[in-house]
Design a protein around this motif. Structure first.
Motif, PDB file in Angstrom:
ATOM      1  N   PHE A  67       0.818  -1.206   0.000  1.00 17.11           N
ATOM      2  CA  PHE A  67       0.000   0.000   0.000  1.00 17.11           C
ATOM      3  C   PHE A  67       0.856   1.261   0.000  1.00 17.11           C
ATOM      4  CE2 PHE A  67       0.199  -1.355   4.517  1.00 17.11           C
ATOM      5  CZ  PHE A  67       0.759  -0.236   5.116  1.00 17.11           C
ATOM      6  N   LEU A  68       2.034   1.206   0.600  1.00 16.23           N
ATOM      7  CA  LEU A  68       2.912   2.373   0.610  1.00 16.23           C
ATOM      8  C   LEU A  68       3.532   2.603  -0.766  1.00 16.23           C
ATOM      9  CD1 LEU A  68       4.443   4.647   1.965  1.00 16.23           C
ATOM     10  CD2 LEU A  68       6.088   2.976   2.822  1.00 16.23           C
ATOM     11  N   TRP A 226      -6.771  -1.912  -4.724  1.00 11.88           N
ATOM     12  CA  TRP A 226      -6.845  -3.366  -4.555  1.00 11.88           C
ATOM     13  C   TRP A 226      -5.500  -4.002  -4.231  1.00 11.88           C
ATOM     14  CZ3 TRP A 226      -5.588  -8.005  -7.163  1.00 11.88           C
ATOM     15  CH2 TRP A 226      -4.860  -7.859  -8.345  1.00 11.88           C
ATOM     16  N   PRO A 227      -4.353  -3.515  -4.762  1.00 10.07           N
ATOM     17  CA  PRO A 227      -3.086  -4.098  -4.312  1.00 10.07           C
ATOM     18  C   PRO A 227      -2.832  -3.853  -2.825  1.00 10.07           C
ATOM     19  CG  PRO A 227      -2.778  -2.917  -6.363  1.00 10.07           C
ATOM     20  CD  PRO A 227      -4.136  -2.558  -5.864  1.00 10.07           C
ATOM     21  N   GLY A 228      -3.229  -2.664  -2.337  1.00 10.69           N
ATOM     22  CA  GLY A 228      -3.058  -2.388  -0.919  1.00 10.69           C
ATOM     23  C   GLY A 228      -3.857  -3.347  -0.056  1.00 10.69           C
ATOM     24  N   VAL A 233      -4.439  -8.277   3.396  1.00  7.75           N
ATOM     25  CA  VAL A 233      -5.240  -9.474   3.663  1.00  7.75           C
ATOM     26  C   VAL A 233      -4.469 -10.759   3.379  1.00  7.75           C
ATOM     27  CG1 VAL A 233      -7.337 -10.739   3.006  1.00  7.75           C
ATOM     28  CG2 VAL A 233      -7.388  -8.240   3.244  1.00  7.75           C
ATOM     29  N   TRP A 234      -3.752 -10.819   2.245  1.00  7.71           N
ATOM     30  CA  TRP A 234      -3.139 -12.088   1.828  1.00  7.71           C
ATOM     31  C   TRP A 234      -1.635 -12.176   2.084  1.00  7.71           C
ATOM     32  CZ3 TRP A 234      -7.464 -10.549  -1.063  1.00  7.71           C
ATOM     33  CH2 TRP A 234      -8.463 -11.507  -1.158  1.00  7.71           C
ATOM     34  N   LEU A 235      -0.975 -11.043   2.144  1.00  8.07           N
ATOM     35  CA  LEU A 235       0.478 -11.093   2.302  1.00  8.07           C
ATOM     36  C   LEU A 235       0.948 -10.641   3.677  1.00  8.07           C
ATOM     37  CD1 LEU A 235       1.610  -9.760  -1.205  1.00  8.07           C
ATOM     38  CD2 LEU A 235       1.238 -12.123  -0.465  1.00  8.07           C
ATOM     39  N   GLY A 236       0.041 -10.166   4.507  1.00 10.73           N
ATOM     40  CA  GLY A 236       0.400  -9.829   5.877  1.00 10.73           C
ATOM     41  C   GLY A 236       1.029  -8.467   6.073  1.00 10.73           C
ATOM     42  N   ASP A 237       0.867  -7.531   5.116  1.00 10.20           N
ATOM     43  CA  ASP A 237       1.384  -6.176   5.316  1.00 10.20           C
ATOM     44  C   ASP A 237       0.647  -5.500   6.471  1.00 10.20           C
ATOM     45  OD1 ASP A 237       3.021  -6.589   3.167  1.00 10.20           O
ATOM     46  OD2 ASP A 237       1.852  -5.396   1.760  1.00 10.20           O
ATOM     47  N   THR A 238       1.359  -4.721   7.264  1.00  9.57           N
ATOM     48  CA  THR A 238       0.749  -4.086   8.424  1.00  9.57           C
ATOM     49  C   THR A 238       1.243  -2.647   8.582  1.00  9.57           C
ATOM     50  OG1 THR A 238       2.535  -4.824   9.903  1.00  9.57           O
ATOM     51  CG2 THR A 238       0.612  -6.287   9.662  1.00  9.57           C
ATOM     52  N   VAL A 248      -4.536   4.663   7.188  1.00  7.70           N
ATOM     53  CA  VAL A 248      -5.680   4.748   6.277  1.00  7.70           C
ATOM     54  C   VAL A 248      -5.914   6.195   5.849  1.00  7.70           C
ATOM     55  CG1 VAL A 248      -8.174   4.432   6.092  1.00  7.70           C
ATOM     56  CG2 VAL A 248      -6.772   2.668   7.180  1.00  7.70           C
ATOM     57  N   ALA A 249      -5.816   7.127   6.809  1.00  6.22           N
ATOM     58  CA  ALA A 249      -6.016   8.542   6.496  1.00  6.22           C
ATOM     59  C   ALA A 249      -4.952   9.037   5.518  1.00  6.22           C
ATOM     60  CB  ALA A 249      -5.995   9.370   7.776  1.00  6.22           C
ATOM     61  N   GLY A 250      -3.696   8.687   5.753  1.00  5.16           N
ATOM     62  CA  GLY A 250      -2.631   9.115   4.854  1.00  5.16           C
ATOM     63  C   GLY A 250      -2.807   8.551   3.462  1.00  5.16           C
ATOM     64  N   PHE A 251      -3.209   7.285   3.381  1.00  8.40           N
ATOM     65  CA  PHE A 251      -3.437   6.647   2.087  1.00  8.40           C
ATOM     66  C   PHE A 251      -4.547   7.368   1.327  1.00  8.40           C
ATOM     67  CE2 PHE A 251      -5.420   3.481  -0.662  1.00  8.40           C
ATOM     68  CZ  PHE A 251      -4.331   2.913  -1.292  1.00  8.40           C
TER      69      PHE A 251
END
Length: 308
Positions: A67-68, A226-228, A233-238, A248-251
């Motif tokens: 997402f970043l 959708w990549p974020g 969900v699937w790759l465990g990014d946090t 979420v606000a920054g995104f």
């Protein structure tokens, strides 16, 4: 982590500058058409800078959350807008300068909130699904381009964005210990190639079909959202513990700013100045269906006003 964030920002800067260089090359060639414009030195340099940006993106995707990286790539529109103001003498309205500021602030907040990338690189089934999806998106874009007439630019831009997002996912799904031989046999390596090239071709068709703003806005949404979600969900990014709302606000702020700058998504569409520009009313710089020169869908040269 910090190095990955820096590389993601470098990718955004390089891609934004590359767009302006390609636009400069297009403006230098007002008679010979797009093929000769591609042979101008600014355009060729822009292609090289774009390739450097892609390499920076690939390395960043291996160390920071999806997402970043995707939000940073969307921010390349802010770079394009700022550089176009200086190099191409494009007039930015106060609201557009505000959008540039919003993109910068959103990315800063997102960089602070982002945690480490997930440890998962998927399983064999997910990698094959990624390859199949990349082919499916290209076929979907082909069907849309052949059959759809209304809103075709926006739909094609959205499918192109989905393909670009899948490129980032494919890079993340490559195993950390992969070798050169492994790349040649990895389904996700081919997914990266198919989705990257396919997305580029679909974006070109989207820009040819209508409004640059509509095509680029849809692309930004498809490329980032959708990549974020997939990475979380699937790759465990946090995010960092307790920083999820801030992330979420920054995104959202950075993406909203990028959408406000969507007209800079393809600065090559700059119209040649002067009354006798080659091609007449439908000449270079005026995409089909974009309306009057200097209006939405094109980067407007300095001196034009909304009332002209």
């Amino acid at each position: 982590m910090a190095f990955g964030v820096l590389l993601a920002l470098c990718a955004a800067v390089l891609m934004g500058v590359a767009t302006v260089l390609q636009a400069l090359g297009a403006r230098m060639e007002t008679v010979g058409g797009p093929v000769r414009a591609m042979l101008r030195w600014p355009f060729l340099v822009g292609v090289g800078v774009d390739a450097m940006g892609f390499l920076a993106e690939v390395v960043a995707l291996r160390s920071v959350p999806l997402f970043l990286v995707e939000a940073a790539l969307a921010s390349s529109l802010a770079v394009t807008a700022a550089v176009a103001a200086a190099v191409l003498h494009v007039r930015l309205r106060p609201a557009e300068w505000g959008a540039v500021f919003a993109v910068c602030c959103g990315l800063a907040v997102l960089a602070v909130a982002a945690g480490h990338e997930g440890a998962s690189d998927g399983d064999a089934r997910l990698r094959w699904v990624t390859l199949g999806t990349s082919v499916g998106l290209v076929l979907l874009g082909w069907v849309v381009n052949r059959c759809l007439r209304r809103a075709r630019a926006a739909v094609l831009g959205g499918v192109a964005g989905l393909s670009f997002g899948l490129t980032g996912i494919g890079v993340r799904l490559l195993p950390d210990d992969i070798t050169v031989t492994g790349v040649l046999t990895a389904p996700t390596a081919y997914a990266v190639a198919v989705s990257g090239l396919g997305g580029y071709l679909l974006l070109i068709e989207a820009l040819r079909s209508g409004s640059v703003a509509a095509a680029t806005g849809a692309m930004v949404i498809g490329q980032t959202v959708w990549p974020g979600v997939f990475g979380v969900v699937w790759l465990g990014d946090t995010t960092r513990p307790g920083f999820a709302p801030l992330g979420v606000a920054g995104f959202m702020v950075s993406i909203a700013g990028a959408l406000a700058l969507a007209r800079f998504g393809e600065a090559e569409q700059v119209a040649p100045t002067g009354a006798g520009a080659a091609g007449g009313p439908e000449g270079p710089g005026r995409p089909e269906g974009s309306g009057e020169p200097g209006k939405q869908g094109q980067v407007r040269p300095r001196g034009d006003t909304e009332d002209e």
